[in-house]
Design an enzyme around this catalytic site. Structure first.
Site, PDB file in Angstrom:
ATOM      1  N   ASP A   1      39.742  54.701  35.440  1.00 38.22           N
ATOM      2  CA  ASP A   1      40.953  53.876  35.531  1.00 38.22           C
ATOM      3  C   ASP A   1      42.142  54.812  35.692  1.00 38.22           C
ATOM      4  O   ASP A   1      42.105  55.957  35.216  1.00 38.22           O
ATOM      5  CB  ASP A   1      41.131  53.013  34.275  1.00 38.22           C
ATOM      6  CG  ASP A   1      42.035  51.815  34.530  1.00 38.22           C
ATOM      7  OD1 ASP A   1      41.517  50.698  34.698  1.00 38.22           O
ATOM      8  OD2 ASP A   1      43.269  52.002  34.593  1.00 38.22           O
TER       9      ASP A   1
ATOM     10  N   ARG B   1      58.050  45.282  30.360  1.00 38.60           N
ATOM     11  CA  ARG B   1      57.005  46.290  30.131  1.00 38.60           C
ATOM     12  C   ARG B   1      57.567  47.689  29.921  1.00 38.60           C
ATOM     13  O   ARG B   1      56.951  48.513  29.262  1.00 38.60           O
ATOM     14  CB  ARG B   1      56.019  46.299  31.299  1.00 38.60           C
ATOM     15  CG  ARG B   1      55.170  45.045  31.303  1.00 38.60           C
ATOM     16  CD  ARG B   1      54.031  45.190  32.248  1.00 38.60           C
ATOM     17  NE  ARG B   1      53.193  44.009  32.249  1.00 38.60           N
ATOM     18  CZ  ARG B   1      52.182  43.827  33.085  1.00 38.60           C
ATOM     19  NH1 ARG B   1      51.894  44.749  33.969  1.00 38.60           N
ATOM     20  NH2 ARG B   1      51.460  42.739  33.025  1.00 38.60           N
TER      21      ARG B   1
HETATM   22  C1  LIG Z   1      43.049  43.588  35.625  1.00 37.05           C
HETATM   23  S1  LIG Z   1      42.265  45.105  35.228  1.00 37.05           S
HETATM   24  C2  LIG Z   1      40.585  44.775  35.721  1.00 37.05           C
HETATM   25  C3  LIG Z   1      39.588  45.302  34.713  1.00 37.05           C
HETATM   26  C4  LIG Z   1      38.132  44.986  35.031  1.00 37.05           C
HETATM   27  N1  LIG Z   1      37.716  45.584  36.277  1.00 37.05           N
HETATM   28  C5  LIG Z   1      37.902  43.490  35.068  1.00 37.05           C
HETATM   29  O1  LIG Z   1      37.770  42.896  36.131  1.00 37.05           O
HETATM   30  O2  LIG Z   1      37.867  42.877  33.984  1.00 37.05           O
HETATM   31  C6  LIG Z   1      42.843  46.154  36.578  1.00 37.05           C
HETATM   32  C7  LIG Z   1      42.735  47.645  36.250  1.00 37.05           C
HETATM   33  O3  LIG Z   1      42.959  48.377  37.463  1.00 37.05           O
HETATM   34  C8  LIG Z   1      43.629  49.566  37.118  1.00 37.05           C
HETATM   35  N2  LIG Z   1      44.308  50.122  38.311  1.00 37.05           N
HETATM   36  C9  LIG Z   1      45.418  49.668  38.935  1.00 37.05           C
HETATM   37  N3  LIG Z   1      45.764  50.475  39.952  1.00 37.05           N
HETATM   38  C10 LIG Z   1      44.836  51.469  39.981  1.00 37.05           C
HETATM   39  C11 LIG Z   1      44.656  52.627  40.803  1.00 37.05           C
HETATM   40  N4  LIG Z   1      45.501  52.938  41.808  1.00 37.05           N
HETATM   41  N5  LIG Z   1      43.599  53.422  40.544  1.00 37.05           N
HETATM   42  C12 LIG Z   1      42.745  53.132  39.539  1.00 37.05           C
HETATM   43  N6  LIG Z   1      42.859  52.066  38.721  1.00 37.05           N
HETATM   44  C13 LIG Z   1      43.907  51.245  38.943  1.00 37.05           C
HETATM   45  C14 LIG Z   1      44.587  49.142  36.026  1.00 37.05           C
HETATM   46  O4  LIG Z   1      45.010  50.228  35.224  1.00 37.05           O
HETATM   47  C15 LIG Z   1      43.758  48.104  35.258  1.00 37.05           C
HETATM   48  O5  LIG Z   1      43.153  48.648  34.110  1.00 37.05           O
END
Ligand SMILES: C[S@@+](CC[C@H](N)C(=O)[O-])C[C@H]1O[C@@H](n2cnc3c(N)ncnc32)[C@H](O)[C@@H]1O
Length: 297
Positions: free
Chosen positions: A161, A53
């Site tokens: 996000d 990545r």
């Molecule tokens: C797997 S995606 C889930 C997207 C959506 N909620 C779903 O279930 O389809 C996880 C998201 O969490 C975000 N994320 C990870 N750590 C985070 C943090 N500390 N604060 C805010 N967002 C975060 C990532 O950037 C990513 O876009």
């Protein structure tokens, strides 16, 4: 049939990692930085994933080694932290992923909130960890079906996000048509505009639907600028990347921002331990803050 116009590469070439190799010390440094700043816990077995990545990031910065990259992270501070976090987040999502949450939204979460907020006529939903926007747009599609536009409800959806590139993608609201398979023909007709010319093969979210949503970059580990209360919070498939103390702190903070009897939806492999929080399980990964347990499974 697979044809091979190119000369076969020797096995050793195929096995050798492409680009610079991520050494132990640099991997440990990156694991530490991402856990401290984003809460994301990368196991010791994730070295190849991290290397894969970050390879693009090194090329963008024209850096030849991970030692140089780590120095750059140390020296540039918050600036490269954004690049590092954007590269290491997992952003998998889909329209109407875990659809039972959207069914529950229509059948009881929103109707209950409308009953509770009859006086204020205010409805607030938060998609925390919204990735490329599919989740908040689905929230908006369902909410616009349930909440009559004519009745002047003040309906707002916040979508946040940590990944600034994802927030920008979400805000653009343009998706390849083949990503829309789970959206019903009726919802497609009502909420999307098919692209033409250069945009053929894409569909754009209707501006009227997009207007319901505010997109903001937000790190869930940092202070939150909004006051709430929210009626419904979706935080799905985000906490899975955090350690247990971080998850517990986050759940407690969600509870502070939720209205009494408000709902919190988690991802399919996430849960809140009963007895340790203000939440009661009332459906498949659906939690209600306080109140009775009348809907408990
Ligand atoms: C797997 S995606 C889930 C997207 C959506 N909620 C779903 O279930 O389809 C996880 C998201 O969490 C975000 N994320 C990870 N750590 C985070 C943090 N500390 N604060 C805010 N967002 C975060 C990532 O950037 C990513 O876009």
């Amino acid at each position: 049939m697979i044809t091979s116009a190119q000369p076969q590469l020797a096995d050793t070439t195929l096995c050798a990692p492409l680009g610079p190799t991520l050494g132990n010390a640099e991997f440990e440094f990156i694991r530490h930085v991402i856990a401290e700043n984003a809460g994301i816990v990368l196991g010791p077995n994730k070295r190849h994933l991290v290397q894969g990545r970050l390879a693009k990031r090194l090329r963008e910065l024209e850096l030849g080694t991970y030692e140089e990259y780590c120095d750059h992270v140390r020296e540039s501070g918050p600036e490269e932290l954004v690049g590092l976090i954007n590269a290491l987040t997992t952003n998998v999502t889909a329209f109407f992923r875990e659809n039972h949450h959207f069914e529950a939204l229509a059948s009881y979460m929103l109707p209950e909130a409308m009953k509770r907020n009859q006086q204020s006529r205010r409805l607030r939903i938060w998609s925390a960890g919204c990735s490329s926007g599919e989740e908040p747009y689905c929230l908006a599609m369902v909410a616009s079906e349930v909440v009559p536009a004519s009745a002047r409800w003040d309906l707002k959806i916040l979508a946040t996000d940590i990944d600034s590139e994802m927030v920008a993608t979400a805000q653009r609201g343009i998706y390849p048509v083949d990503r829309l398979a789970a959206v019903s023909p009726e919802r497609l007709r009502r909420n999307f505009r098919r692209g033409t010319g250069d945009n053929a093969g894409n569909a754009r979210i209707d501006p009227a639907l997009a207007r319901l949503i505010s997109f903001r970059p937000l790190n869930l580990l940092k202070p939150w600028p909004m006051r709430g209360p929210f009626d419904i919070i979706f935080c799905r498939n985000v906490m899975i990347y955090f350690d247990q103390p971080t998850r517990e702190r986050l759940v407690a903070r969600f509870s502070e921002l939720l209205a009494d009897d408000g709902y919190l939806c988690l991802g399919h492999s996430e849960s809140i331990h009963s007895g340790t929080s203000a939440f009661r399980l009332v459906g498949k990964t659906i939690y209600r803050k306080g109140g009775s347990i009348s809907r408990a499974l």
